[in-house]
Design a protein around this motif. Structure first.
Motif, PDB file in Angstrom:
ATOM      1  N   GLU A  39       0.837  -1.010   0.081  1.00 34.16           N
ATOM      2  CA  GLU A  39       0.586   0.257  -0.382  1.00 34.16           C
ATOM      3  C   GLU A  39       0.759   1.194  -0.239  1.00 34.16           C
ATOM      4  O   GLU A  39       1.081   2.617  -0.786  1.00 34.16           O
ATOM      5  N   GLU A  40       2.140   1.488   0.126  1.00 33.85           N
ATOM      6  CA  GLU A  40       2.877   2.281   0.638  1.00 33.85           C
ATOM      7  C   GLU A  40       3.390   3.344  -0.810  1.00 33.85           C
ATOM      8  O   GLU A  40       3.556   3.797  -0.276  1.00 33.85           O
ATOM      9  N   ARG A  41       2.796   2.184  -1.521  1.00 33.17           N
ATOM     10  CA  ARG A  41       3.488   2.377  -2.764  1.00 33.17           C
ATOM     11  C   ARG A  41       3.015   3.627  -3.778  1.00 33.17           C
ATOM     12  O   ARG A  41       3.319   4.842  -4.084  1.00 33.17           O
ATOM     13  N   GLU A  42       1.567   3.783  -3.049  1.00 36.71           N
ATOM     14  CA  GLU A  42       0.376   4.611  -4.042  1.00 36.71           C
ATOM     15  C   GLU A  42       0.270   4.838  -3.006  1.00 36.71           C
ATOM     16  O   GLU A  42      -1.074   4.942  -2.073  1.00 36.71           O
ATOM     17  N   LEU A  43       0.685   6.098  -2.952  1.00 37.16           N
ATOM     18  CA  LEU A  43      -0.210   7.108  -1.816  1.00 37.16           C
ATOM     19  C   LEU A  43      -0.459   8.530  -2.832  1.00 37.16           C
ATOM     20  O   LEU A  43       1.063   9.317  -3.378  1.00 37.16           O
ATOM     21  N   SER A  44      -1.548   8.940  -2.278  1.00 32.47           N
ATOM     22  CA  SER A  44      -1.734  10.605  -3.021  1.00 32.47           C
ATOM     23  C   SER A  44      -2.548  11.587  -2.490  1.00 32.47           C
ATOM     24  O   SER A  44      -2.864  11.432  -1.117  1.00 32.47           O
ATOM     25  N   LEU A  45      -1.416  12.887  -2.580  1.00 30.19           N
ATOM     26  CA  LEU A  45      -1.648  13.623  -2.312  1.00 30.19           C
ATOM     27  C   LEU A  45      -2.552  14.961  -2.335  1.00 30.19           C
ATOM     28  O   LEU A  45      -1.626  14.641  -3.602  1.00 30.19           O
ATOM     29  N   HIS A  46      -2.818  15.919  -1.835  1.00 32.30           N
ATOM     30  CA  HIS A  46      -3.393  16.821  -2.288  1.00 32.30           C
ATOM     31  C   HIS A  46      -3.035  17.682  -1.675  1.00 32.30           C
ATOM     32  O   HIS A  46      -3.483  18.339  -0.910  1.00 32.30           O
ATOM     33  N   ILE A  47      -2.545  19.273  -2.675  1.00 30.17           N
ATOM     34  CA  ILE A  47      -2.469  20.482  -1.655  1.00 30.17           C
ATOM     35  C   ILE A  47      -3.797  21.287  -1.832  1.00 30.17           C
ATOM     36  O   ILE A  47      -3.582  21.607  -3.446  1.00 30.17           O
ATOM     37  N   PHE A  48      -4.550  21.902  -1.329  1.00 32.45           N
ATOM     38  CA  PHE A  48      -5.612  23.279  -1.846  1.00 32.45           C
ATOM     39  C   PHE A  48      -4.690  23.803  -1.288  1.00 32.45           C
ATOM     40  O   PHE A  48      -5.810  24.407  -0.146  1.00 32.45           O
ATOM     41  N   ILE A 104       6.566  19.879   1.173  1.00 39.44           N
ATOM     42  CA  ILE A 104       6.065  18.883   0.624  1.00 39.44           C
ATOM     43  C   ILE A 104       5.899  17.827  -0.618  1.00 39.44           C
ATOM     44  O   ILE A 104       6.115  16.925  -0.618  1.00 39.44           O
ATOM     45  N   CYS A 105       6.274  18.461  -1.479  1.00 35.91           N
ATOM     46  CA  CYS A 105       7.052  18.460  -2.887  1.00 35.91           C
ATOM     47  C   CYS A 105       8.102  18.054  -2.652  1.00 35.91           C
ATOM     48  O   CYS A 105       8.380  16.169  -3.573  1.00 35.91           O
ATOM     49  N   TYR A 106       9.132  17.880  -1.994  1.00 37.15           N
ATOM     50  CA  TYR A 106      10.006  17.468  -1.733  1.00 37.15           C
ATOM     51  C   TYR A 106       9.680  16.300  -1.413  1.00 37.15           C
ATOM     52  O   TYR A 106      10.715  15.332  -1.729  1.00 37.15           O
ATOM     53  N   LEU A 107       9.394  16.576  -0.245  1.00 36.20           N
ATOM     54  CA  LEU A 107       8.688  14.912   0.793  1.00 36.20           C
ATOM     55  C   LEU A 107       8.589  14.003  -0.520  1.00 36.20           C
ATOM     56  O   LEU A 107       8.100  12.366  -0.437  1.00 36.20           O
ATOM     57  N   CYS A 108       7.117  14.148  -1.315  1.00 41.72           N
ATOM     58  CA  CYS A 108       6.693  13.359  -2.127  1.00 41.72           C
ATOM     59  C   CYS A 108       7.808  12.740  -2.645  1.00 41.72           C
ATOM     60  O   CYS A 108       7.523  11.803  -3.941  1.00 41.72           O
ATOM     61  N   VAL A 109       8.654  13.610  -3.607  1.00 42.90           N
ATOM     62  CA  VAL A 109       9.432  13.246  -4.504  1.00 42.90           C
ATOM     63  C   VAL A 109      10.727  12.044  -3.648  1.00 42.90           C
ATOM     64  O   VAL A 109      10.644  10.852  -4.595  1.00 42.90           O
ATOM     65  N   LEU A 110      10.913  12.774  -2.489  1.00 41.55           N
ATOM     66  CA  LEU A 110      11.161  11.478  -2.087  1.00 41.55           C
ATOM     67  C   LEU A 110      10.802   9.830  -2.134  1.00 41.55           C
ATOM     68  O   LEU A 110      11.645   9.008  -1.763  1.00 41.55           O
ATOM     69  N   ASN A 111       9.470  10.091  -1.516  1.00 40.74           N
ATOM     70  CA  ASN A 111       8.635   8.894  -1.818  1.00 40.74           C
ATOM     71  C   ASN A 111       8.106   8.256  -2.680  1.00 40.74           C
ATOM     72  O   ASN A 111       7.677   7.550  -2.658  1.00 40.74           O
ATOM     73  N   ARG A 112       8.355   8.811  -4.152  1.00 39.05           N
ATOM     74  CA  ARG A 112       7.575   8.201  -5.206  1.00 39.05           C
ATOM     75  C   ARG A 112       6.047   9.096  -5.597  1.00 39.05           C
ATOM     76  O   ARG A 112       5.494   7.800  -4.956  1.00 39.05           O
ATOM     77  N   ASP A 113       5.860  10.110  -4.051  1.00 40.02           N
ATOM     78  CA  ASP A 113       4.688   9.982  -4.030  1.00 40.02           C
ATOM     79  C   ASP A 113       3.810  10.441  -4.887  1.00 40.02           C
ATOM     80  O   ASP A 113       4.338  11.654  -6.124  1.00 40.02           O
ATOM     81  N   CYS A 114       2.397  10.582  -5.323  1.00 44.33           N
ATOM     82  CA  CYS A 114       1.636  11.486  -6.560  1.00 44.33           C
ATOM     83  C   CYS A 114       0.764  12.436  -5.599  1.00 44.33           C
ATOM     84  O   CYS A 114       0.564  12.437  -5.256  1.00 44.33           O
ATOM     85  N   LEU A 115       1.537  13.660  -6.164  1.00 51.51           N
ATOM     86  CA  LEU A 115       0.889  15.537  -5.403  1.00 51.51           C
ATOM     87  C   LEU A 115       0.453  16.078  -6.684  1.00 51.51           C
ATOM     88  O   LEU A 115       0.911  16.207  -8.222  1.00 51.51           O
ATOM     89  N   PHE A 151      -5.028  24.374 -11.374  1.00 49.46           N
ATOM     90  CA  PHE A 151      -4.708  22.913 -11.192  1.00 49.46           C
ATOM     91  C   PHE A 151      -3.845  22.379 -11.499  1.00 49.46           C
ATOM     92  O   PHE A 151      -3.619  21.899 -12.600  1.00 49.46           O
ATOM     93  N   TYR A 152      -2.618  22.117 -10.786  1.00 46.19           N
ATOM     94  CA  TYR A 152      -1.613  21.248 -11.569  1.00 46.19           C
ATOM     95  C   TYR A 152      -1.905  19.921 -11.242  1.00 46.19           C
ATOM     96  O   TYR A 152      -2.314  19.532 -10.189  1.00 46.19           O
ATOM     97  N   LYS A 153      -1.698  19.424 -12.661  1.00 47.80           N
ATOM     98  CA  LYS A 153      -2.206  17.938 -12.751  1.00 47.80           C
ATOM     99  C   LYS A 153      -1.137  16.892 -11.761  1.00 47.80           C
ATOM    100  O   LYS A 153       0.048  17.196 -11.444  1.00 47.80           O
ATOM    101  N   PRO A 154      -2.095  15.980 -11.051  1.00 48.00           N
ATOM    102  CA  PRO A 154      -1.059  14.670  -9.785  1.00 48.00           C
ATOM    103  C   PRO A 154       0.643  14.577 -11.068  1.00 48.00           C
ATOM    104  O   PRO A 154       0.295  13.847 -12.398  1.00 48.00           O
ATOM    105  N   GLY A 155       1.588  14.546 -10.165  1.00 48.73           N
ATOM    106  CA  GLY A 155       2.699  13.989 -10.528  1.00 48.73           C
ATOM    107  C   GLY A 155       3.462  13.681  -9.603  1.00 48.73           C
ATOM    108  O   GLY A 155       3.187  13.080  -8.541  1.00 48.73           O
ATOM    109  N   ARG A 156       4.281  13.105  -9.930  1.00 51.29           N
ATOM    110  CA  ARG A 156       5.217  12.029  -9.720  1.00 51.29           C
ATOM    111  C   ARG A 156       6.769  11.814  -9.826  1.00 51.29           C
ATOM    112  O   ARG A 156       6.963  12.098 -11.167  1.00 51.29           O
ATOM    113  N   GLY A 157       7.526  12.431  -8.681  1.00 53.81           N
ATOM    114  CA  GLY A 157       8.976  12.208  -9.463  1.00 53.81           C
ATOM    115  C   GLY A 157       9.803  13.801  -9.490  1.00 53.81           C
ATOM    116  O   GLY A 157       8.675  14.299  -9.318  1.00 53.81           O
TER     117      GLY A 157
END
Lengths: 280, 340
Positions: A51-60, A87-98, A110-116
């Motif tokens: 489950e850890e691999r797929e984590l989706s985050l959103h900043i409103f 948060i961006c940096y943490l997402c990059v570290l964890n390859r999460d989707c933001l 709206f900035y589309k969900p991105g990873r990496g």
């Protein structure tokens, strides 16, 4: 990278499917430590779940007029951008989707969900370079609800939803309960000292950026102080109604380092969630 | 005597009124520094209907105007005229010879003596000149000073009321009387630029000089040298006039007609060389006119050295001005550029 460790622990429960064993980082849940591997290798390892691999985050990111204010050296907006960058940096570290929603009184991006790294850093750059304009006038309630409603449809379930705002006293959007059901909602409130305490003295001839009114603000006037206290109280109430759980409320003080405050929040949240899972 | 009027010591200060439009223009142009504070309006207590911003500006300008007026130093000037410094010194030389008893004057249709007829008029004359110092010389066979120059006119009138012929020995010493009057006037020093000003003598007689040490003309020359005009008044009709006759006990026995012996030539001469005037009074009415004419010829002068008492009155303007200024500061929330 302790922050990354706490970030993982704070936002995800443990998944069901075992994936692999990875090195333990301070902040990871100690209960996931694989003691066998640790004993073999001589350094701590922990189990990682699918489950850890797929984590989706959103900043409103709601950039209302309150963001353009700072009674000290920094304005609230800077603090908010700090948070987004982290948060961006943490997402990059964890390859999460933001994904990010950037809402101002006059525009909505709206900035589309991105990873990496490349994708998220590009998004962060755009947000950080977004035009700095003092916008007079509040974000309309209808516009806010509309954007929230679209967001509900766009994001997958169990997305970690950061609402980044200064949360002035106002009505709660009707769509909010739906968001609470679908997402893990976390409120990030930016607080200027003037929003949380009444200054002792000082007289300012001012313009209220929320409605453009010119006025004289006199902190020495007890009536003003009383009214301000009332306003603060009201704001606090809305804040607690939006995010009933203490673990979901992150208050960022403008004057203090954002990194430290985020770290403490994650630490606190980890502990709370661990306590919850133990109870289960 | 008090004369009050208001004046400004620095009237050029009024030029500062020109500054007011300039100030108002600059205030309009002034850039006001404002802090952007979101939600500040909701931190203010609900407004009562506060004074419009106009009021603040109005109060400010009113107070400025008052301050300018105050800066112009308004003063209340009270002109004090010291009584010694104004008016004339007057010596009245009154003939009290026996011939003054001749009853050729009429008062209210009744026959009265010359003396009785002129005394009230002299009293009236004294009353008309409250600012003059007046002295009295009476003369019969000899001349006496009845009163030296004095401001106490009440007392003078009283003295004049008591005058009667019986007090003096008979005769008419015009020259002596004039001389004494002149000497009385010279005692009080009133010389201005070498010329005696502001004094004159009124000589009232009904006869010719027939006693005394000085001749009338000698005295007149003395007066002329000192620049003292002598107004001579010849009292009584010419020709035959009724004259009372008394017995030893002083009771009136009757009247006899006598020829009055008025020396017009000498009196005219006296008045001419002293630059005075000569009058002839046949009855009380004429005497009155004569005194009126003397009044006209010697108008009541005011002393050039006027003492003025100035009181500064600026505080009546400055205090309200400061009050208004304070009030305009109290009116809150209206430092708008929109107010003029």
């Amino acid at each position: 990278m302790a922050l990354a460790g706490f970030y993982r622990s704070a936002f995800r429960g443990r998944g069901v499917d075992f994936d692999q064993v990875v090195k333990y980082v301070y902040g990871d849940d100690v209960r996931t430590i694989d003691w066998n591997v640790t004993a073999r290798r001589g350094e701590p390892y922990r189990k990682k779940y699918i489950e850890e691999r797929e984590l989706s985050l959103h900043i409103f990111f709601e950039e209302g007029p309150g963001m353009f204010f700072g009674s000290g050296n920094r304005i609230c907006r800077e603090c908010a951008l700090d948070f987004i960058a982290l948060i961006c940096y943490l997402c990059v570290l964890n390859r999460d989707c933001l994904s990010i929603n950037h809402l101002t009184a006059s525009s909505h991006t709206f900035y589309k969900p991105g990873r990496g790294r490349s994708s998220l850093f590009a998004t962060a750059q755009k947000i950080l370079n977004s035009p700095y304009r003092v916008i007079s006038g509040q974000i309309e309630d209808t516009k806010l609800s509309q954007v929230l409603r679209t967001t509900v449809r766009l994001l997958p379930k169990h997305t970690i939803f950061f609402w980044l705002s200064d949360f002035p006293p106002r009505d709660i959007p009707k769509v909010w309960p739906i968001l609470q059901q679908r997402f893990v909602c976390i409120g990030v409130r930016i607080d200027d000292p003037w929003y949380t305490a009444t200054p002792r003295s000082g007289m300012f001839s001012a313009i209220d950026t929320s409605d453009g009114e010119t006025l004289t603000l006199d902190w020495g006037n007890p009536k003003v102080r009383r009214q301000h206290t009332q306003w603060r109280h009201c704001r606090e109430q809305i804040w607690k109604r939006l995010f009933p759980a203490a673990a979901d409320r992150l208050t960022l003080q403008v004057g203090q380092p954002t990194f430290k405050q985020l770290y403490e929040f994650l630490l606190r949240r980890t502990r709370l969630s661990q306590r919850c899972s133990l109870n289960i | 005597m008090l004369v009050e009027h208001l004046s400004f010591a620095y009237p050029w200060m009024f030029a500062a009124f020109l500054l007011l439009p300039i100030i108002s223009y600059l205030r309009l142009k002034k850039q006001v520094h404002r802090v952007l504070i979101p939600y500040a309006a909701s931190w203010l207590p609900p407004r009562r209907n506060s004074a419009p911003p106009m009021w603040k500006a109005v109060l400010l300008y009113v107070s400025l105007a008052l301050l300018i007026l105050a800066a112009a130093r308004p003063q209340k000037m009270i002109a004090l005229q010291p009584t010694e410094k104004q008016g004339y010194d007057i010596m009245l030389a009154i003939d009290l010879s026996g011939s003054m008893l001749a009853e050729d004057a009429f008062q209210n249709g009744k026959r009265v003596s010359r003396l009785r007829a002129i005394l009230p008029i002299i009293q009236q004359f004294i009353r008309n000149r409250p600012n003059d110092r007046i002295g009295i010389v009476v003369f019969g066979g000899k001349a006496y000073t009845l009163a030296n120059l004095t401001m106490q006119h009440d007392w003078l009138e009283e003295q004049i009321g008591r005058l009667s012929v019986e007090h003096l020995e008979d005769g008419t010493a015009i020259g002596d009387a004039l001389g004494i009057a002149v000497s009385r006037l010279t005692q009080k020093d009133r010389v201005q630029e070498g010329v005696r000003t502001g004094s004159f003598i009124v000589l009232i007689t009904d006869g010719a000089n027939n006693s005394g040490y000085l001749q009338p003309l000698q005295s007149a020359q003395l007066a002329a040298r000192l620049g003292i005009p002598v107004f001579t008044i010849a009292v009584g009709r010419q020709g035959v006039v009724p004259f009372p006759v008394f017995d030893r006990a002083g009771h009136l026995r009757g009247y006899e007609n006598r020829v009055s012996e008025i020396d017009f030539d000498t009196l005219q001469h006296i008045s001419r060389i002293t630059e005075g005037k000569h009058f002839h009074a046949e009855d009380a009415a004429t005497v009155e006119k004569i005194f009126a004419e003397i009044d006209k010829a010697t108008p009541k002068r005011f002393s050039a050295e006027r003492v003025t008492l100035t009181t500064e009155e600026f505080h009546w303007l400055a205090i309200p001005a400061l009050l208004f200024l304070f009030l305009s500061l109290l009116l809150r929330g209206s430092t708008n550029a929109t107010s003029f």
